[in-house]
Design a protein around this motif. Structure first.
Motif, PDB file in Angstrom:
ATOM      1  N   ARG A  61       0.847  -1.190   0.000  1.00 46.81           N
ATOM      2  CA  ARG A  61       0.000   0.000   0.000  1.00 46.81           C
ATOM      3  C   ARG A  61       0.881   1.237   0.000  1.00 46.81           C
ATOM      4  O   ARG A  61       1.967   1.247   0.602  1.00 46.81           O
ATOM      5  N   ALA A  62       0.420   2.274  -0.700  1.00 44.71           N
ATOM      6  CA  ALA A  62       1.114   3.550  -0.675  1.00 44.71           C
ATOM      7  C   ALA A  62       0.855   4.220   0.668  1.00 44.71           C
ATOM      8  O   ALA A  62      -0.271   4.231   1.165  1.00 44.71           O
ATOM      9  N   ALA A  63       1.897   4.759   1.286  1.00 48.71           N
ATOM     10  CA  ALA A  63       1.753   5.412   2.577  1.00 48.71           C
ATOM     11  C   ALA A  63       0.832   6.624   2.446  1.00 48.71           C
ATOM     12  O   ALA A  63       0.823   7.319   1.429  1.00 48.71           O
ATOM     13  N   ASP A  64       0.056   6.881   3.494  1.00 49.88           N
ATOM     14  CA  ASP A  64      -0.896   7.981   3.470  1.00 49.88           C
ATOM     15  C   ASP A  64      -0.223   9.347   3.550  1.00 49.88           C
ATOM     16  O   ASP A  64      -0.782  10.346   3.093  1.00 49.88           O
ATOM     17  N   THR A  65       0.962   9.421   4.130  1.00 48.80           N
ATOM     18  CA  THR A  65       1.577  10.709   4.448  1.00 48.80           C
ATOM     19  C   THR A  65       2.781  11.056   3.588  1.00 48.80           C
ATOM     20  O   THR A  65       3.283  12.173   3.675  1.00 48.80           O
ATOM     21  N   ASP A  66       3.275  10.137   2.774  1.00 50.49           N
ATOM     22  CA  ASP A  66       4.477  10.403   1.980  1.00 50.49           C
ATOM     23  C   ASP A  66       4.310   9.773   0.605  1.00 50.49           C
ATOM     24  O   ASP A  66       4.139   8.553   0.492  1.00 50.49           O
ATOM     25  N   PRO A  67       4.375  10.562  -0.469  1.00 53.37           N
ATOM     26  CA  PRO A  67       4.086  10.050  -1.814  1.00 53.37           C
ATOM     27  C   PRO A  67       5.119   9.102  -2.383  1.00 53.37           C
ATOM     28  O   PRO A  67       4.879   8.497  -3.432  1.00 53.37           O
ATOM     29  N   THR A  68       6.283   8.951  -1.732  1.00 48.64           N
ATOM     30  CA  THR A  68       7.308   8.057  -2.263  1.00 48.64           C
ATOM     31  C   THR A  68       7.540   6.835  -1.377  1.00 48.64           C
ATOM     32  O   THR A  68       8.462   6.062  -1.631  1.00 48.64           O
ATOM     33  N   VAL A  69       6.703   6.652  -0.360  1.00 56.26           N
ATOM     34  CA  VAL A  69       6.882   5.541   0.578  1.00 56.26           C
ATOM     35  C   VAL A  69       5.865   4.440   0.302  1.00 56.26           C
ATOM     36  O   VAL A  69       4.677   4.698   0.118  1.00 56.26           O
ATOM     37  N   VAL A  70       6.358   3.202   0.287  1.00 61.44           N
ATOM     38  CA  VAL A  70       5.513   2.014   0.114  1.00 61.44           C
ATOM     39  C   VAL A  70       5.612   1.156   1.363  1.00 61.44           C
ATOM     40  O   VAL A  70       6.704   0.957   1.916  1.00 61.44           O
ATOM     41  N   GLU A  71       4.476   0.650   1.814  1.00 62.21           N
ATOM     42  CA  GLU A  71       4.403  -0.251   2.966  1.00 62.21           C
ATOM     43  C   GLU A  71       4.023  -1.646   2.475  1.00 62.21           C
ATOM     44  O   GLU A  71       3.289  -1.784   1.493  1.00 62.21           O
ATOM     45  N   TRP A  72       4.510  -2.666   3.160  1.00 67.27           N
ATOM     46  CA  TRP A  72       4.151  -4.029   2.782  1.00 67.27           C
ATOM     47  C   TRP A  72       4.274  -4.956   3.983  1.00 67.27           C
ATOM     48  O   TRP A  72       4.872  -4.614   5.001  1.00 67.27           O
ATOM     49  N   ILE A  73       3.686  -6.125   3.824  1.00 70.95           N
ATOM     50  CA  ILE A  73       3.726  -7.165   4.853  1.00 70.95           C
ATOM     51  C   ILE A  73       4.699  -8.265   4.449  1.00 70.95           C
ATOM     52  O   ILE A  73       4.749  -8.675   3.291  1.00 70.95           O
ATOM     53  N   ASP A  74       5.472  -8.716   5.431  1.00 70.03           N
ATOM     54  CA  ASP A  74       6.215  -9.975   5.305  1.00 70.03           C
ATOM     55  C   ASP A  74       5.402 -11.009   6.077  1.00 70.03           C
ATOM     56  O   ASP A  74       5.405 -11.019   7.309  1.00 70.03           O
ATOM     57  N   ARG A  75       4.682 -11.852   5.352  1.00 67.02           N
ATOM     58  CA  ARG A  75       3.634 -12.700   5.928  1.00 67.02           C
ATOM     59  C   ARG A  75       4.144 -13.616   7.027  1.00 67.02           C
ATOM     60  O   ARG A  75       3.586 -13.679   8.124  1.00 67.02           O
ATOM     61  N   VAL A  93      10.702  -0.903  10.147  1.00 69.35           N
ATOM     62  CA  VAL A  93       9.709  -1.844  10.656  1.00 69.35           C
ATOM     63  C   VAL A  93       8.606  -1.037  11.334  1.00 69.35           C
ATOM     64  O   VAL A  93       8.813  -0.428  12.376  1.00 69.35           O
ATOM     65  N   LEU A  94       7.417  -1.036  10.727  1.00 68.45           N
ATOM     66  CA  LEU A  94       6.288  -0.278  11.252  1.00 68.45           C
ATOM     67  C   LEU A  94       5.527  -1.055  12.320  1.00 68.45           C
ATOM     68  O   LEU A  94       4.945  -0.454  13.221  1.00 68.45           O
ATOM     69  N   ALA A  95       5.497  -2.367  12.196  1.00 68.56           N
ATOM     70  CA  ALA A  95       4.754  -3.197  13.147  1.00 68.56           C
ATOM     71  C   ALA A  95       5.339  -4.601  13.164  1.00 68.56           C
ATOM     72  O   ALA A  95       5.897  -5.073  12.167  1.00 68.56           O
ATOM     73  N   SER A  96       5.199  -5.255  14.314  1.00 68.72           N
ATOM     74  CA  SER A  96       5.651  -6.636  14.464  1.00 68.72           C
ATOM     75  C   SER A  96       4.647  -7.382  15.340  1.00 68.72           C
ATOM     76  O   SER A  96       4.344  -6.935  16.455  1.00 68.72           O
ATOM     77  N   GLY A 133      -7.272  -6.773  14.355  1.00 58.22           N
ATOM     78  CA  GLY A 133      -7.035  -5.947  15.523  1.00 58.22           C
ATOM     79  C   GLY A 133      -6.491  -4.583  15.181  1.00 58.22           C
ATOM     80  O   GLY A 133      -5.977  -4.348  14.076  1.00 58.22           O
ATOM     81  N   ALA A 134      -6.629  -3.657  16.135  1.00 57.61           N
ATOM     82  CA  ALA A 134      -6.025  -2.335  16.035  1.00 57.61           C
ATOM     83  C   ALA A 134      -4.623  -2.405  16.622  1.00 57.61           C
ATOM     84  O   ALA A 134      -4.379  -3.091  17.622  1.00 57.61           O
ATOM     85  N   LEU A 135      -3.680  -1.701  16.007  1.00 57.36           N
ATOM     86  CA  LEU A 135      -2.299  -1.705  16.463  1.00 57.36           C
ATOM     87  C   LEU A 135      -2.000  -0.445  17.272  1.00 57.36           C
ATOM     88  O   LEU A 135      -2.699   0.561  17.166  1.00 57.36           O
ATOM     89  N   THR A 136      -0.959  -0.514  18.060  1.00 61.36           N
ATOM     90  CA  THR A 136      -0.549   0.624  18.876  1.00 61.36           C
ATOM     91  C   THR A 136       0.052   1.711  17.996  1.00 61.36           C
ATOM     92  O   THR A 136       0.390   1.490  16.833  1.00 61.36           O
ATOM     93  N   ALA A 137       0.221   2.898  18.572  1.00 62.26           N
ATOM     94  CA  ALA A 137       0.779   4.029  17.828  1.00 62.26           C
ATOM     95  C   ALA A 137       2.299   4.051  17.863  1.00 62.26           C
ATOM     96  O   ALA A 137       2.916   4.913  17.251  1.00 62.26           O
ATOM     97  N   SER A 138       2.922   3.107  18.549  1.00 62.96           N
ATOM     98  CA  SER A 138       4.378   3.080  18.652  1.00 62.96           C
ATOM     99  C   SER A 138       4.991   2.568  17.360  1.00 62.96           C
ATOM    100  O   SER A 138       4.316   2.038  16.486  1.00 62.96           O
ATOM    101  N   THR A 139       6.326   2.724  17.243  1.00 60.22           N
ATOM    102  CA  THR A 139       7.055   2.187  16.098  1.00 60.22           C
ATOM    103  C   THR A 139       8.242   1.390  16.618  1.00 60.22           C
ATOM    104  O   THR A 139       9.133   1.968  17.244  1.00 60.22           O
ATOM    105  N   PRO A 140       8.301   0.079  16.399  1.00 62.64           N
ATOM    106  CA  PRO A 140       7.268  -0.691  15.697  1.00 62.64           C
ATOM    107  C   PRO A 140       6.024  -0.903  16.560  1.00 62.64           C
ATOM    108  O   PRO A 140       6.111  -0.995  17.785  1.00 62.64           O
TER     109      PRO A 140
END
Length: 326
Positions: A61-75, A93-96, A133-140
């Motif tokens: 998915r394209a990041a909502d806040t930066d036009p050149t950033v892509v996010e993805w999952i490592d399943r 790493v945005l989430a774990s 589920g909803a994730l926390t606001a921390s990084t990751p």
């Protein structure tokens, strides 16, 4: 963790994988076959992900806040990561999340962002339940709270991809081999309240699916490409989400009329074109609802694709993210 290969290199050989099993699921490992079509677009590898297997890199998915950033999952790793195409040497790493990843299609399966909160879908390592589920606001980020517990899963036809409606509801595709689908009678496209309790009753948007992992919300349209089981045919089309619209189920979607592709991801391109990744041909191909049918290959695309604001298309191969020129 990663290595970068930059330049106007053309991807000549694409790994592709053979057909679905009788239940509509796609095993994680397949013998290679030749791509069906070629593309003249410039394709550049952004980042190579070590130790990835086919179907690990998903849910781009394209990041909502930066036009050149892509996010993805490592399943299988249970991580959500991002890369800036202008600085691809650093992966964030945005989430774990601890996930159960046995069985071929379990793991961290989907994510979306609503009003600044990231939501994810995964299979629990202890129970094999499909959880949203909803994730926390921390990084990751980690898990903050459970939005819905879908019950048990089998090794395949889990579903788990997520998107969001314009009014901030979660859309989940759930496969026919989950406990929820067995009790319900089929897989389905579901809507969830992101603020709801784990035992909330989902709204069934569209019914009768095999494993609806490839879908995308585009305005008031929910585009879906569903796998087929047995002698059935793959189908693609859209569900109108506008209030008062007629109900559309899987049987109302267009049969592709083509050899199976095992649709694994869907994206809306910058010009509004809907494009579908196929796990069998490892290609991203545009869908024409007028024909109906798929057009010629846009580029490699095994299990994930997204479009950036400048028209660049980013897709996932078996072990890398690549950029396809608009």
């Amino acid at each position: 963790m990663s290595s970068l290969r930059r330049g106007a290199a053309s991807l000549v050989v694409i790994a592709a994988f053979t057909g679905c099993s009788s239940d509509g699921s796609v095993p994680a490992s397949r013998p290679a076959i030749e791509p069906a079509t070629e593309t003249a677009r410039t394709i550049v590898e952004i980042v190579e992900i070590a130790d990835s297997q086919p179907g690990d890199l998903i849910a781009l998915r394209a990041a909502d806040t930066d036009p050149t950033v892509v996010e993805w999952i490592d399943r299988r790793a249970g991580t959500i990561r991002s890369v800036d195409l202008d600085d691809p040497d650093e992966l964030i790493v945005l989430a774990s999340i601890d996930v159960g990843n046995d069985g071929g299609q379990r793991g961290l399966l989907g994510h979306t962002v609503i009003d600044g909160t990231r939501y994810a879908a995964w299979t629990d390592p202890d129970t094999d339940h499909l959880l949203v589920g909803a994730l926390t606001a921390s990084t990751p980020a980690g898990v903050d709270r459970i939005v819905w517990d879908a019950g048990g899963t089998a090794g395949g036809a889990v579903g788990g991809h997520l998107d969001a409606t314009a009014d901030g509801r979660i859309v989940l595709g759930i496969g026919q081999l989950t406990d929820w689908a067995k009790n319900h009678g089929s897989g389905a496209m579901l809507q969830l309240d992101p603020l709801g309790a784990p035992d909330q009753e989902p709204v069934v948007l569209s019914d009768g699916y095999t494993n609806p992992f490839a879908f995308v919300v585009a305005g008031d349209r929910l585009w879906v490409a569903d796998n087929a089981a047995g002698n059935d045919t793959e189908r693609t089309g859209f569900v109108d989400l506008a209030a008062g619209s007629a109900r559309v189920d899987r049987d109302d979607l267009d049969p592709t009329g083509e050899d199976p592709r095992a649709p694994s991801a869907m994206a809306t391109l910058a010009d509004g074109t809907i494009a579908v990744c196929g796990f069998l041909d490892a290609e991203l191909r545009p869908w024409s609802p007028d024909t109906p049918g798929h057009g010629a290959s846009i580029g490699p695309g095994l299990a994930g694709a997204t479009a950036l604001a400048d028209g660049t298309i980013v897709t996932a191969t078996a072990d890398a993210l690549v950029a396809v020129a608009p």
